[in-house]
Design a protein around this motif. Structure first.
Motif, PDB file in Angstrom:
ATOM      1  N   THR A 158      -3.308   3.700 -11.142  1.00  0.00           N
ATOM      2  CA  THR A 158      -3.213   2.624 -12.946  1.00  0.00           C
ATOM      3  C   THR A 158      -2.293   2.980 -13.294  1.00  0.00           C
ATOM      4  OG1 THR A 158      -5.798   2.626 -12.581  1.00  0.00           O
ATOM      5  CG2 THR A 158      -4.121   2.012 -15.014  1.00  0.00           C
ATOM      6  N   ALA A 159      -1.494   4.683 -13.093  1.00  0.00           N
ATOM      7  CA  ALA A 159      -0.850   4.631 -14.126  1.00  0.00           C
ATOM      8  C   ALA A 159       0.358   4.584 -13.406  1.00  0.00           C
ATOM      9  CB  ALA A 159      -0.687   6.255 -13.994  1.00  0.00           C
ATOM     10  N   VAL A 196       4.828 -12.160  -9.336  1.00  0.00           N
ATOM     11  CA  VAL A 196       5.467 -11.258  -8.472  1.00  0.00           C
ATOM     12  C   VAL A 196       3.966 -10.157  -8.520  1.00  0.00           C
ATOM     13  CG1 VAL A 196       6.954  -9.626  -7.946  1.00  0.00           C
ATOM     14  CG2 VAL A 196       7.704 -11.541  -8.834  1.00  0.00           C
ATOM     15  N   LEU A 197       3.827  -9.826 -10.118  1.00  0.00           N
ATOM     16  CA  LEU A 197       2.914  -8.110  -9.741  1.00  0.00           C
ATOM     17  C   LEU A 197       1.298  -8.764  -9.421  1.00  0.00           C
ATOM     18  CD1 LEU A 197       4.291  -6.313 -12.799  1.00  0.00           C
ATOM     19  CD2 LEU A 197       4.160  -5.989 -10.718  1.00  0.00           C
ATOM     20  N   ALA A 239      -2.797  -1.656  -3.881  1.00  0.00           N
ATOM     21  CA  ALA A 239      -3.505  -1.203  -3.531  1.00  0.00           C
ATOM     22  C   ALA A 239      -4.985  -0.914  -2.446  1.00  0.00           C
ATOM     23  CB  ALA A 239      -5.214  -3.068  -4.129  1.00  0.00           C
ATOM     24  N   ALA A 240      -4.630  -2.110  -1.300  1.00  0.00           N
ATOM     25  CA  ALA A 240      -5.194  -1.858  -0.481  1.00  0.00           C
ATOM     26  C   ALA A 240      -4.109  -1.123   0.667  1.00  0.00           C
ATOM     27  CB  ALA A 240      -4.129  -3.530   0.406  1.00  0.00           C
ATOM     28  N   LEU A 241      -2.772  -0.714   0.188  1.00  0.00           N
ATOM     29  CA  LEU A 241      -1.946   0.750   1.671  1.00  0.00           C
ATOM     30  C   LEU A 241      -2.016   1.608   0.238  1.00  0.00           C
ATOM     31  CD1 LEU A 241       1.594  -1.628   1.660  1.00  0.00           C
ATOM     32  CD2 LEU A 241      -0.253  -1.387   3.677  1.00  0.00           C
ATOM     33  N   SER A 274      -6.103  -2.508 -11.818  1.00  0.00           N
ATOM     34  CA  SER A 274      -4.699  -2.495 -11.834  1.00  0.00           C
ATOM     35  C   SER A 274      -4.144  -4.204 -12.513  1.00  0.00           C
ATOM     36  CB  SER A 274      -3.466  -2.281 -10.721  1.00  0.00           C
ATOM     37  OG  SER A 274      -4.369  -0.491 -10.092  1.00  0.00           O
ATOM     38  N   SER A 275      -4.229  -4.695 -11.715  1.00  0.00           N
ATOM     39  CA  SER A 275      -4.369  -6.392 -12.284  1.00  0.00           C
ATOM     40  C   SER A 275      -4.588  -6.368 -13.949  1.00  0.00           C
ATOM     41  CB  SER A 275      -5.019  -7.463 -11.854  1.00  0.00           C
ATOM     42  OG  SER A 275      -4.827  -7.406 -10.154  1.00  0.00           O
TER      43      SER A 275
END
Length: 267
Positions: free
Chosen positions: A69-70, A103-104, A113-115, A171-172
């Protein structure tokens, strides 16, 4: 100079390679489907399995969530500042925030997040599955009347899905809020324009694609490494070999999913 027999053997191996590749993917898809069915089956969630699920959900999510998140917040601030300044220099400032959100939020954060979950949690879990199977741990569980897939594999799979969706969603949200604050500051003056822009970006089709893509990412990074680690005949050797096979297959699927989502969003 290679002999005729050598050429025949090489040709035979080259001919068998595509069939082995297709068969390997077929077994992987079948085992992944079995794991998903077990995860959706209420009979799989006895108290012991629920305890394992709670443990893996916590260990796969809590340590990763603050850092990711940071990092997403920092990336949002940096990209927003770069895009806004660049757009202003070309007289395109009205498109800056829309570009940042696209983009974000639409592309980078779900994929990131998946990676992160894959590298931090699910690929090591897949390698652990291979090690436990080769060490006879699954046989010992069966001897005690415990189904090893339900006890060991399914909780790790569900925890990976939960962790990916949680990281992407939080995070979104943080990225969306920080993008607004980076442009408008602590004021409500920009809320109407920002809301209209956000609604224009996230229409019905894009929102559906975003949800489906995030879910597909979470399933890909959770199912593929664990299913690769469970295939005892093809996962030979060490934990590293299982992790490598899962990593290659997982990246291929993520690339296809991202390409499909781009086509759906922009074509």
């Amino acid at each position: 100079m290679l002999s005729a027999d050598t050429w025949v053997r090489l040709a035979g191996r080259a001919g068998r390679a595509p069939f082995g590749w297709v068969a390997g993917w077929g077994r992987l898809v079948w085992l992944g489907a079995v794991l998903i069915v077990l995860a959706l089956s209420p009979s799989s969630w006895r108290p012991r399995a629920r305890s394992a699920l709670a443990h893996h959900v916590y260990t796969d999510t809590a340590p990763v969530l603050p850092g990711f998140t940071a990092l997403s917040a920092l990336l949002t601030l940096v990209i927003t500042r770069i895009v806004v300044v660049t757009a202003q220099s070309y007289g395109l400032s009205q498109y800056a925030l829309e570009m940042v959100v696209r983009v974000l939020v639409l592309e980078l954060i779900p994929l990131g997040a998946a990676l992160v979950v894959a590298l931090r949690c699910t690929i090591p879990n897949g390698a652990a599955m291979a090690t436990m199977r080769q060490a006879g741990h699954f046989d010992r569980l069966r001897a005690h009347g415990v189904e090893p897939l339900t006890q060991e594999a399914v909780p790790r799979l569900v925890a990976g899905v939960f962790s990916t969706i949680t990281l992407a969603a939080l995070s979104s949200f943080v990225g969306t809020v920080l993008a607004y604050l980076a442009v408008y500051g602590l004021t409500e003056a920009g809320l109407p324009a920002y809301s209209r822009m956000f609604g224009r970006v996230f229409d019905g089709t894009v929102s559906l694609i975003f949800v489906l893509k995030t879910l597909a990412f979470s399933l890909a990074v959770s199912v593929i490494p664990i299913a690769s680690g469970l295939r005892d005949k093809e996962v030979k050797g060490s934990r590293e070999s299982a992790a490598l096979q899962g990593l290659v297959r997982m990246f291929a699927v993520l690339l296809v999913l991202e390409a499909v989502s781009l086509v759906g969003n922009y074509y």
